[in-house]
Design a protein around this motif. Structure first.
Motif, PDB file in Angstrom:
ATOM      1  N   GLU A  34       0.846  -1.189   0.000  1.00 44.32           N
ATOM      2  CA  GLU A  34       0.000   0.000   0.000  1.00 44.32           C
ATOM      3  C   GLU A  34       0.879   1.236   0.000  1.00 44.32           C
ATOM      4  O   GLU A  34       1.950   1.255   0.600  1.00 44.32           O
ATOM      5  N   ILE A  35       0.392   2.273  -0.669  1.00 43.58           N
ATOM      6  CA  ILE A  35       1.052   3.572  -0.674  1.00 43.58           C
ATOM      7  C   ILE A  35       0.025   4.587  -0.195  1.00 43.58           C
ATOM      8  O   ILE A  35      -1.091   4.630  -0.714  1.00 43.58           O
ATOM      9  N   THR A  36       0.398   5.391   0.800  1.00 47.51           N
ATOM     10  CA  THR A  36      -0.512   6.384   1.343  1.00 47.51           C
ATOM     11  C   THR A  36       0.112   7.772   1.249  1.00 47.51           C
ATOM     12  O   THR A  36       1.269   7.962   1.621  1.00 47.51           O
ATOM     13  N   LEU A  37      -0.660   8.707   0.757  1.00 48.13           N
ATOM     14  CA  LEU A  37      -0.327  10.126   0.794  1.00 48.13           C
ATOM     15  C   LEU A  37      -1.420  10.786   1.607  1.00 48.13           C
ATOM     16  O   LEU A  37      -2.610  10.584   1.323  1.00 48.13           O
ATOM     17  N   SER A  38      -1.063  11.566   2.627  1.00 42.34           N
ATOM     18  CA  SER A  38      -2.110  12.161   3.457  1.00 42.34           C
ATOM     19  C   SER A  38      -1.702  13.512   4.012  1.00 42.34           C
ATOM     20  O   SER A  38      -0.520  13.843   4.082  1.00 42.34           O
ATOM     21  N   MET A  39      -2.691  14.261   4.408  1.00 41.62           N
ATOM     22  CA  MET A  39      -2.513  15.492   5.168  1.00 41.62           C
ATOM     23  C   MET A  39      -3.129  15.234   6.525  1.00 41.62           C
ATOM     24  O   MET A  39      -4.256  14.734   6.616  1.00 41.62           O
ATOM     25  N   GLN A  40      -2.405  15.566   7.582  1.00 40.15           N
ATOM     26  CA  GLN A  40      -2.876  15.282   8.932  1.00 40.15           C
ATOM     27  C   GLN A  40      -2.888  16.550   9.762  1.00 40.15           C
ATOM     28  O   GLN A  40      -1.996  17.387   9.645  1.00 40.15           O
ATOM     29  N   THR A  41      -3.900  16.644  10.622  1.00 39.29           N
ATOM     30  CA  THR A  41      -3.965  17.721  11.596  1.00 39.29           C
ATOM     31  C   THR A  41      -3.603  17.130  12.938  1.00 39.29           C
ATOM     32  O   THR A  41      -4.179  16.127  13.357  1.00 39.29           O
ATOM     33  N   THR A  52      -0.056  21.088  10.829  1.00 41.23           N
ATOM     34  CA  THR A  52      -0.541  20.300   9.702  1.00 41.23           C
ATOM     35  C   THR A  52       0.673  19.621   9.083  1.00 41.23           C
ATOM     36  O   THR A  52       1.695  20.262   8.852  1.00 41.23           O
ATOM     37  N   THR A  53       0.556  18.327   8.843  1.00 45.87           N
ATOM     38  CA  THR A  53       1.685  17.527   8.379  1.00 45.87           C
ATOM     39  C   THR A  53       1.292  16.699   7.162  1.00 45.87           C
ATOM     40  O   THR A  53       0.207  16.123   7.134  1.00 45.87           O
ATOM     41  N   GLY A  54       2.175  16.614   6.179  1.00 42.96           N
ATOM     42  CA  GLY A  54       1.997  15.721   5.044  1.00 42.96           C
ATOM     43  C   GLY A  54       2.756  14.431   5.293  1.00 42.96           C
ATOM     44  O   GLY A  54       3.860  14.446   5.836  1.00 42.96           O
ATOM     45  N   THR A  55       2.145  13.307   4.919  1.00 39.59           N
ATOM     46  CA  THR A  55       2.756  12.001   5.179  1.00 39.59           C
ATOM     47  C   THR A  55       2.809  11.174   3.905  1.00 39.59           C
ATOM     48  O   THR A  55       1.856  11.139   3.127  1.00 39.59           O
ATOM     49  N   PHE A  56       3.926  10.484   3.715  1.00 40.86           N
ATOM     50  CA  PHE A  56       4.079   9.488   2.661  1.00 40.86           C
ATOM     51  C   PHE A  56       4.430   8.181   3.365  1.00 40.86           C
ATOM     52  O   PHE A  56       5.385   8.134   4.147  1.00 40.86           O
ATOM     53  N   LEU A 161      -8.516   5.573   7.686  1.00 36.93           N
ATOM     54  CA  LEU A 161      -8.586   6.401   8.885  1.00 36.93           C
ATOM     55  C   LEU A 161      -7.544   5.883   9.860  1.00 36.93           C
ATOM     56  O   LEU A 161      -7.463   4.677  10.100  1.00 36.93           O
ATOM     57  N   SER A 162      -6.721   6.776  10.401  1.00 37.63           N
ATOM     58  CA  SER A 162      -5.744   6.368  11.411  1.00 37.63           C
ATOM     59  C   SER A 162      -5.812   7.346  12.574  1.00 37.63           C
ATOM     60  O   SER A 162      -6.027   8.546  12.371  1.00 37.63           O
ATOM     61  N   ALA A 163      -5.630   6.811  13.783  1.00 44.83           N
ATOM     62  CA  ALA A 163      -5.671   7.648  14.977  1.00 44.83           C
ATOM     63  C   ALA A 163      -4.696   7.093  16.010  1.00 44.83           C
ATOM     64  O   ALA A 163      -4.709   5.895  16.303  1.00 44.83           O
ATOM     65  N   ASP A 164      -3.841   7.961  16.531  1.00 44.27           N
ATOM     66  CA  ASP A 164      -2.925   7.553  17.591  1.00 44.27           C
ATOM     67  C   ASP A 164      -3.707   7.356  18.887  1.00 44.27           C
ATOM     68  O   ASP A 164      -4.472   8.225  19.298  1.00 44.27           O
ATOM     69  N   LEU A 165      -3.493   6.216  19.523  1.00 43.73           N
ATOM     70  CA  LEU A 165      -4.085   5.938  20.821  1.00 43.73           C
ATOM     71  C   LEU A 165      -3.165   6.404  21.945  1.00 43.73           C
ATOM     72  O   LEU A 165      -3.607   6.730  23.043  1.00 43.73           O
ATOM     73  N   TRP A 166      -1.861   6.398  21.658  1.00 48.35           N
ATOM     74  CA  TRP A 166      -0.837   6.787  22.628  1.00 48.35           C
ATOM     75  C   TRP A 166       0.369   7.281  21.849  1.00 48.35           C
ATOM     76  O   TRP A 166       0.702   6.744  20.793  1.00 48.35           O
ATOM     77  N   THR A 181      -1.892  12.076  16.505  1.00 51.58           N
ATOM     78  CA  THR A 181      -2.249  12.367  15.124  1.00 51.58           C
ATOM     79  C   THR A 181      -3.501  11.595  14.732  1.00 51.58           C
ATOM     80  O   THR A 181      -3.629  10.413  15.022  1.00 51.58           O
ATOM     81  N   THR A 182      -4.420  12.287  14.066  1.00 53.19           N
ATOM     82  CA  THR A 182      -5.586  11.653  13.462  1.00 53.19           C
ATOM     83  C   THR A 182      -5.562  12.003  11.987  1.00 53.19           C
ATOM     84  O   THR A 182      -5.389  13.178  11.639  1.00 53.19           O
ATOM     85  N   GLY A 183      -5.692  11.014  11.115  1.00 54.86           N
ATOM     86  CA  GLY A 183      -5.613  11.288   9.690  1.00 54.86           C
ATOM     87  C   GLY A 183      -6.637  10.524   8.878  1.00 54.86           C
ATOM     88  O   GLY A 183      -7.014   9.407   9.215  1.00 54.86           O
ATOM     89  N   ILE A 184      -7.115  11.165   7.823  1.00 53.85           N
ATOM     90  CA  ILE A 184      -7.968  10.525   6.822  1.00 53.85           C
ATOM     91  C   ILE A 184      -7.225  10.664   5.508  1.00 53.85           C
ATOM     92  O   ILE A 184      -6.773  11.762   5.158  1.00 53.85           O
ATOM     93  N   SER A 185      -7.055   9.557   4.803  1.00 51.16           N
ATOM     94  CA  SER A 185      -6.257   9.592   3.583  1.00 51.16           C
ATOM     95  C   SER A 185      -6.845   8.674   2.529  1.00 51.16           C
ATOM     96  O   SER A 185      -7.731   7.870   2.801  1.00 51.16           O
ATOM     97  N   LEU A 186      -6.338   8.801   1.325  1.00 56.08           N
ATOM     98  CA  LEU A 186      -6.680   7.910   0.225  1.00 56.08           C
ATOM     99  C   LEU A 186      -5.497   6.981   0.029  1.00 56.08           C
ATOM    100  O   LEU A 186      -4.368   7.431  -0.117  1.00 56.08           O
ATOM    101  N   THR A 187      -5.745   5.675   0.069  1.00 54.91           N
ATOM    102  CA  THR A 187      -4.690   4.672  -0.028  1.00 54.91           C
ATOM    103  C   THR A 187      -4.868   3.852  -1.296  1.00 54.91           C
ATOM    104  O   THR A 187      -5.984   3.453  -1.617  1.00 54.91           O
ATOM    105  N   THR A 188      -3.774   3.607  -2.014  1.00 60.81           N
ATOM    106  CA  THR A 188      -3.807   2.698  -3.165  1.00 60.81           C
ATOM    107  C   THR A 188      -3.144   1.396  -2.746  1.00 60.81           C
ATOM    108  O   THR A 188      -2.253   1.384  -1.906  1.00 60.81           O
TER     109      THR A 188
END
Length: 194
Positions: A34-41, A52-56, A161-166, A181-188
């Motif tokens: 999987e490859i994920t590109l996302s913007m996270q708040t 705001t962070t960009g993630t690859f 959807l990803s969310a840090d628990l700790w 960090t909580t993020g919503i992204s589009l994954t291929t």
């Protein structure tokens, strides 16, 4: 002796399960990437301030179908983040469970997710000063890819959807609660099965 070996071979063949005919059948092993590109708040509830962070992220993994539709497995994750107040890299391991829902002959939905542990190093800008910190995170992830199947291969994508628990940061003997960090992204995703 030859008759005994032939009888043993036939009995083993008769006892072995039939070969899987489609993705999601019991016994299927499905390696993927999987490859994920996302913007996270990032929230400001922990150490530091909101950013705001960009993630690859790259996630090579594999799933094993233990019964029709139901799979268990996991993935490794290599992640790089760049943002206004932070940047860094991390490595993690995520055990996962998923269920394949066949929607048409060559099309399915494969929701899967898990909880993973990640460790890395990050640079944070705190009050105008950049510092390097070791980071540790426990993250919940849920993926909902739609897959198009071509024989023993598939390609697809969908929301994640990803969310840090700790989350914690460590530097110079000090330890702090880190921003979660909580993020919503589009994954291929692309993979195959056997």
């Amino acid at each position: 002796m030859r008759i005994e070996l032939a009888a043993l071979s036939l009995s083993l063949l008769a006892a072995s399960p039939a070969l899987a005919e489609q993705f999601g059948d019991k016994g299927v092993i499905a390696p993927s990437g999987e490859i994920t590109l996302s913007m996270q708040t990032v929230s400001s509830s922990g150490f530091g301030r909101g950013t705001t962070t960009g993630t690859f992220a790259l996630r090579p993994g594999a799933m094993f179908f233990i019964m029709p539709g139901l799979a268990i497995g996991g993935s490794l994750q290599l992640e790089s983040n760049i943002g206004s107040g932070a940047s860094g890299n991390s490595f993690g391991l995520m055990p996962e469970v998923g269920y394949n829902v066949r929607l048409a002959q060559n099309f399915s939905m494969f929701p899967h997710g898990g909880i993973g542990y990640f460790q890395g190093a990050a640079q944070y800008n705190f009050a105008g000063n950049w510092g390097t910190w070791d980071t540790n995170r426990l993250t919940l992830s849920a993926n909902l890819p739609f897959l198009f199947h071509l024989g023993h291969f598939y390609i697809g994508g969908g929301p994640t959807l990803s969310a840090d628990l700790w989350a914690q940061m460590h530097s110079g003997g000090w330890s702090y609660d880190a921003n979660k960090t909580t993020g919503i992204s589009l994954t291929t995703v692309m993979g195959g099965w056997f």
